[in-house]
Scaffold this active site. Structure first.
Site, PDB file in Angstrom:
ATOM      1  N   ALA A 158       0.902  -1.153   0.046  1.00 48.79           N
ATOM      2  CA  ALA A 158      -0.090  -0.131  -0.021  1.00 48.79           C
ATOM      3  C   ALA A 158       1.037   1.302   0.044  1.00 48.79           C
ATOM      4  O   ALA A 158       2.009   1.235   0.468  1.00 48.79           O
ATOM      5  CB  ALA A 158      -0.869  -0.077   1.156  1.00 48.79           C
ATOM      6  N   GLU A 188      -0.519  -9.095  -0.723  1.00 44.41           N
ATOM      7  CA  GLU A 188      -1.746  -9.554  -0.308  1.00 44.41           C
ATOM      8  C   GLU A 188      -2.582  -9.598  -1.670  1.00 44.41           C
ATOM      9  O   GLU A 188      -3.645 -10.317  -1.646  1.00 44.41           O
ATOM     10  CB  GLU A 188      -2.551  -8.795   0.605  1.00 44.41           C
ATOM     11  CG  GLU A 188      -1.951  -8.900   2.110  1.00 44.41           C
ATOM     12  CD  GLU A 188      -2.380  -8.072   3.230  1.00 44.41           C
ATOM     13  OE1 GLU A 188      -1.989  -6.536   2.821  1.00 44.41           O
ATOM     14  OE2 GLU A 188      -3.082  -8.340   4.039  1.00 44.41           O
ATOM     15  N   GLY A 246       0.691  -5.043   0.904  1.00 41.87           N
ATOM     16  CA  GLY A 246      -0.517  -5.094   0.304  1.00 41.87           C
ATOM     17  C   GLY A 246      -0.536  -5.717  -1.161  1.00 41.87           C
ATOM     18  O   GLY A 246      -1.146  -6.297  -1.747  1.00 41.87           O
ATOM     19  N   GLU A 248       4.631  -5.353   7.265  1.00 41.88           N
ATOM     20  CA  GLU A 248       3.979  -4.337   7.604  1.00 41.88           C
ATOM     21  C   GLU A 248       4.051  -4.136   9.402  1.00 41.88           C
ATOM     22  O   GLU A 248       4.129  -3.072   9.717  1.00 41.88           O
ATOM     23  CB  GLU A 248       2.194  -4.656   7.873  1.00 41.88           C
ATOM     24  CG  GLU A 248       1.673  -4.383   6.275  1.00 41.88           C
ATOM     25  CD  GLU A 248       1.800  -5.943   5.560  1.00 41.88           C
ATOM     26  OE1 GLU A 248       2.748  -6.551   5.697  1.00 41.88           O
ATOM     27  OE2 GLU A 248       1.044  -5.606   4.397  1.00 41.88           O
TER      28      GLU A 248
HETATM   29  N1  COA Z   1       4.434   3.510  -0.512  1.00 38.39           N
HETATM   30  C1  COA Z   1       4.834   4.577  -0.968  1.00 38.39           C
HETATM   31  N2  COA Z   1       6.005   4.781  -2.001  1.00 38.39           N
HETATM   32  C2  COA Z   1       6.705   3.727  -2.132  1.00 38.39           C
HETATM   33  C3  COA Z   1       6.351   2.362  -1.414  1.00 38.39           C
HETATM   34  C4  COA Z   1       5.404   2.162  -0.777  1.00 38.39           C
HETATM   35  N3  COA Z   1       4.781   1.210  -0.325  1.00 38.39           N
HETATM   36  N4  COA Z   1       7.659   1.525  -1.938  1.00 38.39           N
HETATM   37  C5  COA Z   1       8.413   2.425  -2.556  1.00 38.39           C
HETATM   38  N5  COA Z   1       7.938   3.657  -2.667  1.00 38.39           N
HETATM   39  C6  COA Z   1       8.657   4.685  -3.273  1.00 38.39           C
HETATM   40  C7  COA Z   1      10.080   5.093  -2.662  1.00 38.39           C
HETATM   41  O1  COA Z   1       9.417   6.221  -1.535  1.00 38.39           O
HETATM   42  C8  COA Z   1      10.538   5.689  -3.684  1.00 38.39           C
HETATM   43  O2  COA Z   1      10.160   7.193  -3.897  1.00 38.39           O
HETATM   44  P1  COA Z   1      11.014   8.507  -4.215  1.00 38.39           P
HETATM   45  O3  COA Z   1      11.936   7.933  -5.623  1.00 38.39           O
HETATM   46  O4  COA Z   1      10.381   9.649  -4.494  1.00 38.39           O
HETATM   47  O5  COA Z   1      11.995   8.491  -3.022  1.00 38.39           O
HETATM   48  C9  COA Z   1      10.351   5.004  -4.641  1.00 38.39           C
HETATM   49  O6  COA Z   1       9.147   4.353  -4.422  1.00 38.39           O
HETATM   50  C10 COA Z   1      11.509   4.069  -5.018  1.00 38.39           C
HETATM   51  O7  COA Z   1      11.608   3.512  -3.943  1.00 38.39           O
HETATM   52  P2  COA Z   1      13.040   2.870  -3.614  1.00 38.39           P
HETATM   53  O8  COA Z   1      12.862   2.053  -2.267  1.00 38.39           O
HETATM   54  O9  COA Z   1      14.315   3.662  -3.857  1.00 38.39           O
HETATM   55  O10 COA Z   1      13.164   1.477  -4.543  1.00 38.39           O
HETATM   56  P3  COA Z   1      14.022   0.267  -4.385  1.00 38.39           P
HETATM   57  O11 COA Z   1      14.209  -0.351  -5.803  1.00 38.39           O
HETATM   58  O12 COA Z   1      15.686   0.468  -3.962  1.00 38.39           O
HETATM   59  O13 COA Z   1      13.578  -0.707  -3.475  1.00 38.39           O
HETATM   60  C11 COA Z   1      11.645  -1.649  -2.244  1.00 38.39           C
HETATM   61  C12 COA Z   1      12.139  -1.349  -3.784  1.00 38.39           C
HETATM   62  C13 COA Z   1      10.332  -2.431  -2.810  1.00 38.39           C
HETATM   63  C14 COA Z   1      12.567  -3.106  -1.603  1.00 38.39           C
HETATM   64  C15 COA Z   1      11.484  -0.628  -1.375  1.00 38.39           C
HETATM   65  O14 COA Z   1      10.683   0.466  -2.025  1.00 38.39           O
HETATM   66  C16 COA Z   1      10.461  -0.921  -0.190  1.00 38.39           C
HETATM   67  O15 COA Z   1      11.069  -1.578   0.928  1.00 38.39           O
HETATM   68  N6  COA Z   1       9.157  -0.393  -0.376  1.00 38.39           N
HETATM   69  C17 COA Z   1       8.357  -0.307   0.915  1.00 38.39           C
HETATM   70  C18 COA Z   1       8.019  -1.921   1.258  1.00 38.39           C
HETATM   71  C19 COA Z   1       6.866  -2.151   2.209  1.00 38.39           C
HETATM   72  O16 COA Z   1       7.369  -1.813   3.453  1.00 38.39           O
HETATM   73  N7  COA Z   1       5.612  -2.362   2.014  1.00 38.39           N
HETATM   74  C20 COA Z   1       4.658  -2.412   3.027  1.00 38.39           C
HETATM   75  C21 COA Z   1       3.679  -1.432   2.932  1.00 38.39           C
HETATM   76  S1  COA Z   1       2.517  -1.850   3.890  1.00 38.39           S
END
Ligand code: COA
Length: 247
Positions: free
Chosen positions: A64, A110, A107, A130
């Protein structure tokens, strides 16, 4: 279908292929995407077809949208923003396939759990981080993941922060097949091709009966009663028998 802001839709007579398309946010599921996926569901309820779901780039969905989650409170949780969408997707009349390349987290995971069948690339990762953000996975993981992989592995993911690699997900039965990235779309479409050859009514009733809780021999019999009376069944069986007779 209308133009979407967060989705790419490839609409065909026998399927819808939908790509989550917010690559700048790793396809994080925001309210706009939730609304648009509801529109996709409405279309598939009106005109049932199998659904293929995938993510743009090398991510399925990173969860999400955390910027939106930060501002959500009790009222938004009680609206079940993601859980109701994922339930609607799970109840779509015809089969749904998630093609997961890269991360399916929170999400995003999910959403994949709510689909009927999952294919993945070797780089796919399933996880529910989460609790690290101070919340729980409340859009189906607590029961769907347990149904898919068993409670022990589900607890490792949901409580222990374990991330499942594609190979592990395949071993646990979460993923049907691991396919190299460049072949993923073709393999997923081939699966839908096979589905498209089956009777839509038979698939629809099988899915309804399969997803009904508990044992339900009466429901099975009723569904079969409908199918045995169909002209489509007569044509399919007659074609089979005539092919054998003429060969
Ligand atoms: N919600 C909002 N924005 C998100 C996001 C999320 N769940 N996941 C990634 N983004 C955004 C980042 O904030 C970043 O934005 P920016 O470029 O404006 O800084 C962009 O997407 C790229 O993310 P980044 O983390 O730099 O990419 P990455 O390729 O290095 O890593 C992930 C990818 C998926 C491992 C990492 O983004 C991540 O851990 N995301 C969150 C996962 C999470 O906790 N999900 C559970 C949500 S309930």
């Amino acid at each position: 279908m209308s133009e979407f802001e967060t989705l790419l839709v490839d609409e065909r007579p026998d399927r819808l292929a939908v790509t989550l398309n917010r690559p700048q946010a790793r396809n994080a599921i925001n309210l706009a995407m939730v609304r648009e996926l509801h529109e996709v569901c409405a279309e598939l309820e009106r005109r049932p077809r199998p659904l293929l779901l995938t993510g743009a780039g090398d991510v399925f969905a990173a969860g999400a949208d955390i910027a939106e989650l930060l501002e959500r409170g009790r009222d938004e949780a009680l609206q079940g923003i993601n859980s109701r969408l994922f339930d609607r997707i799970a109840r779509l009349p015809l089969p749904t396939v998630a093609a997961v390349a890269g991360y399916a987290l929170g999400g995003g995971a999910e959403l994949a759990y709510a689909c009927d069948i999952r294919l993945a690339t070797p780089e796919a990762v399933f996880g529910n981080p989460e609790p690290a953000l101070g919340i729980m996975a409340a859009a189906g993981a607590c029961w769907r993941l347990a149904e898919l992989v068993g409670r022990s592995v589900a607890k490792q993911v949901l409580l222990g922060g374990r991330r499942l690699t594609a190979a592990e997900a395949e071993r646990f039965g979460l993923v049907a097949e691991v396919v190299p990235g460049p072949e993923l779309a073709a393999r997923a479409h081939a699966l839908l091709d096979r589905m498209a050859k089956s009777s839509p009514a038979a698939l629809r009733l099988t899915k309804l009966v399969l997803d009904a809780p508990g044992a339900h021999p009466v429901a099975d019999d009723l569904a079969q009663a409908v199918l045995l009376e169909s002209a489509d069944k007569r044509e399919r069986m007659t074609a089979f028998l005539e092919r054998r007779r003429s060969s």
